[in-house]
Scaffold this active site. Structure first.
Site, PDB file in Angstrom:
ATOM      1  N   GLN A  30       0.839  -1.195   0.000  1.00 30.37           N
ATOM      2  CA  GLN A  30       0.000   0.000   0.000  1.00 30.37           C
ATOM      3  C   GLN A  30       0.877   1.248   0.000  1.00 30.37           C
ATOM      4  O   GLN A  30       1.886   1.302   0.697  1.00 30.37           O
ATOM      5  CB  GLN A  30      -0.881  -0.020   1.255  1.00 30.37           C
ATOM      6  CG  GLN A  30      -2.054   0.931   1.208  1.00 30.37           C
ATOM      7  CD  GLN A  30      -3.110   0.581   2.258  1.00 30.37           C
ATOM      8  OE1 GLN A  30      -3.146  -0.537   2.741  1.00 30.37           O
ATOM      9  NE2 GLN A  30      -3.949   1.527   2.592  1.00 30.37           N
TER      10      GLN A  30
ATOM     11  N   SER B 248       4.477  -6.289   2.807  1.00 26.56           N
ATOM     12  CA  SER B 248       3.157  -6.202   3.446  1.00 26.56           C
ATOM     13  C   SER B 248       2.091  -6.808   2.532  1.00 26.56           C
ATOM     14  O   SER B 248       2.107  -7.993   2.243  1.00 26.56           O
ATOM     15  CB  SER B 248       2.859  -4.746   3.807  1.00 26.56           C
ATOM     16  OG  SER B 248       1.685  -4.636   4.582  1.00 26.56           O
ATOM     17  N   LEU B 249       1.157  -5.985   2.028  1.00 23.44           N
ATOM     18  CA  LEU B 249       0.148  -6.452   1.072  1.00 23.44           C
ATOM     19  C   LEU B 249       0.789  -7.227  -0.080  1.00 23.44           C
ATOM     20  O   LEU B 249       0.237  -8.216  -0.582  1.00 23.44           O
ATOM     21  CB  LEU B 249      -0.599  -5.235   0.522  1.00 23.44           C
ATOM     22  CG  LEU B 249      -1.311  -5.398  -0.829  1.00 23.44           C
ATOM     23  CD1 LEU B 249      -2.541  -6.259  -0.657  1.00 23.44           C
ATOM     24  CD2 LEU B 249      -1.651  -4.044  -1.417  1.00 23.44           C
TER      25      LEU B 249
ATOM     26  N   ARG C 290      -8.832  -8.752   3.527  1.00 20.00           N
ATOM     27  CA  ARG C 290      -7.783  -8.126   4.329  1.00 20.00           C
ATOM     28  C   ARG C 290      -8.033  -6.631   4.467  1.00 20.00           C
ATOM     29  O   ARG C 290      -7.941  -6.056   5.554  1.00 20.00           O
ATOM     30  CB  ARG C 290      -6.421  -8.382   3.664  1.00 20.00           C
ATOM     31  CG  ARG C 290      -5.201  -7.823   4.389  1.00 20.00           C
ATOM     32  CD  ARG C 290      -3.968  -8.089   3.531  1.00 20.00           C
ATOM     33  NE  ARG C 290      -2.708  -7.855   4.217  1.00 20.00           N
ATOM     34  CZ  ARG C 290      -2.056  -6.702   4.234  1.00 20.00           C
ATOM     35  NH1 ARG C 290      -2.566  -5.637   3.588  1.00 20.00           N
ATOM     36  NH2 ARG C 290      -0.900  -6.584   4.874  1.00 20.00           N
TER      37      ARG C 290
ATOM     38  N   HIS D 187       0.545  -3.403  11.095  1.00 17.83           N
ATOM     39  CA  HIS D 187       1.652  -4.198  11.623  1.00 17.83           C
ATOM     40  C   HIS D 187       1.973  -3.850  13.084  1.00 17.83           C
ATOM     41  O   HIS D 187       3.132  -3.680  13.458  1.00 17.83           O
ATOM     42  CB  HIS D 187       2.889  -4.051  10.723  1.00 17.83           C
ATOM     43  CG  HIS D 187       2.626  -4.465   9.316  1.00 17.83           C
ATOM     44  ND1 HIS D 187       2.443  -5.786   8.958  1.00 17.83           N
ATOM     45  CD2 HIS D 187       2.445  -3.738   8.179  1.00 17.83           C
ATOM     46  CE1 HIS D 187       2.183  -5.849   7.656  1.00 17.83           C
ATOM     47  NE2 HIS D 187       2.164  -4.626   7.167  1.00 17.83           N
TER      48      HIS D 187
ATOM     49  N   GLN E  76       1.382 -11.866   9.966  1.00 17.04           N
ATOM     50  CA  GLN E  76       1.912 -10.643   9.353  1.00 17.04           C
ATOM     51  C   GLN E  76       1.177  -9.372   9.767  1.00 17.04           C
ATOM     52  O   GLN E  76       1.776  -8.309   9.905  1.00 17.04           O
ATOM     53  CB  GLN E  76       1.873 -10.795   7.824  1.00 17.04           C
ATOM     54  CG  GLN E  76       2.640  -9.735   7.074  1.00 17.04           C
ATOM     55  CD  GLN E  76       1.923  -9.290   5.811  1.00 17.04           C
ATOM     56  OE1 GLN E  76       0.844  -8.720   5.874  1.00 17.04           O
ATOM     57  NE2 GLN E  76       2.519  -9.561   4.674  1.00 17.04           N
TER      58      GLN E  76
END
Length: 290
Positions: free
Chosen positions: A9, A87-88, A112, A194, A243
């Protein structure tokens, strides 16, 4: 050895993916299929939407995923020896190495995004980029604060993103400036990604992940939570669930990929964020994009 990396993102921009859509019939089919799966015209927002529209989590995450995955799927010479995503981007990487189907990957990204948005609304929170300090200094300052504030993204040496409550981030930024940070810059995000504040999202996404078919990948994925290569389906699932509340160990992942033989890094998706980070982590690495 070729390492393909996938952004998260923040890489989005108006017009993203349009060239793919217009120049490749397979890509066009995948964009249109994604619109059907999601139930709204994501491609139109990607090609013509405003910055504000693209910043909405339920748009941003599937948009970055879609651009990244389609770029990989239609590339004629896509032959990864290893993959990783920031991440994503880890979900994009898992589609590219055949762990997930395109359709299942997109559904997980959509779930998500929705789960993270709900968690943000439950706990007003934010993130900040800390520049010019050693990781240990940032970690120690965060640990000294009574509010929720943790190291979230180890992006490259001297660049660490912290995540936490609004008050925690405010206090941490002041303390980190006093500790010698070149910059302590609050980020325009909707929540503390996170961090422990994403626990409601982690629980919600865990159920969706457990109910999704994961297949044996064609190459290792270096996962955010431990920066290690994985091909065991159960390990991949477990790490993907963890995660959301764990830090993204991007610096460590790139270092491990290089130690394991990666010589070329190819970024799949919008922007050039990861190209810049890889170069800062390892000046000798060859970096390009598709």
């Amino acid at each position: 050895m070729q390492a393909y990396v996938f952004p998260g993102q923040g890489a989005q921009f108006t017009g993203m993916g349009k060239e793919l859509f217009e120049g490749n019939s397979q890509a066009k089919e995948l964009f249109l299929e994604a619109n059907d799966i999601l139930g709204f015209d994501l491609s139109k927002i990607m090609f013509e939407g405003t910055d504000e529209e693209l910043k909405q989590t339920n748009v941003t995450q599937p948009a970055v995923f879609l651009h990244s995955v389609i770029a990989a799927l239609v590339a004629e010479d896509f032959k990864p020896d290893m993959v990783a995503g920031h991440s994503l981007g880890e979900l994009s990487a898992l589609v590219s190495n055949k762990t997930l189907t395109f359709q299942d990957g997109l559904m997980l990204v959509s779930k998500r995004a929705a789960a993270m948005q709900k968690a943000c609304e439950l706990n007003p929170s934010t993130m900040a980029a800390i520049l010019g300090l050693e990781d240990k200094v940032v970690e120690d300052v965060c640990a000294s604060i009574d509010e929720v504030v943790v190291a979230a993204n180890y992006n490259c040496p001297g660049q660490l993103v912290i995540s936490g409550s609004n008050k925690g981030i405010e206090i941490a930024c002041e303390k980190l400036k006093e500790a010698g940070a070149k910059r302590a810059l609050p980020l325009p995000v909707g929540g503390a990604f996170h961090s422990p504040l994403m626990e409601p999202a982690r629980q919600e996404l865990a159920e969706a992940i457990e109910n999704t078919l994961f297949s044996k990948p064609i190459c290792p994925v270096y996962q955010n939570v431990d920066a290690l290569p994985h091909q065991d389906v159960n390990e991949i699932k477990s790490n993907l669930i963890a995660q959301l509340t764990a830090p993204v160990k991007w610096t460590q992942s790139v270092e491990k990929m290089i130690a394991d033989g990666a010589t070329d890094f190819i970024e799949c998706g919008p922007g050039k964020v990861l190209q810049g980070l890889v170069k800062k982590i390892h000046r000798e690495a060859n970096v390009s994009a598709i």
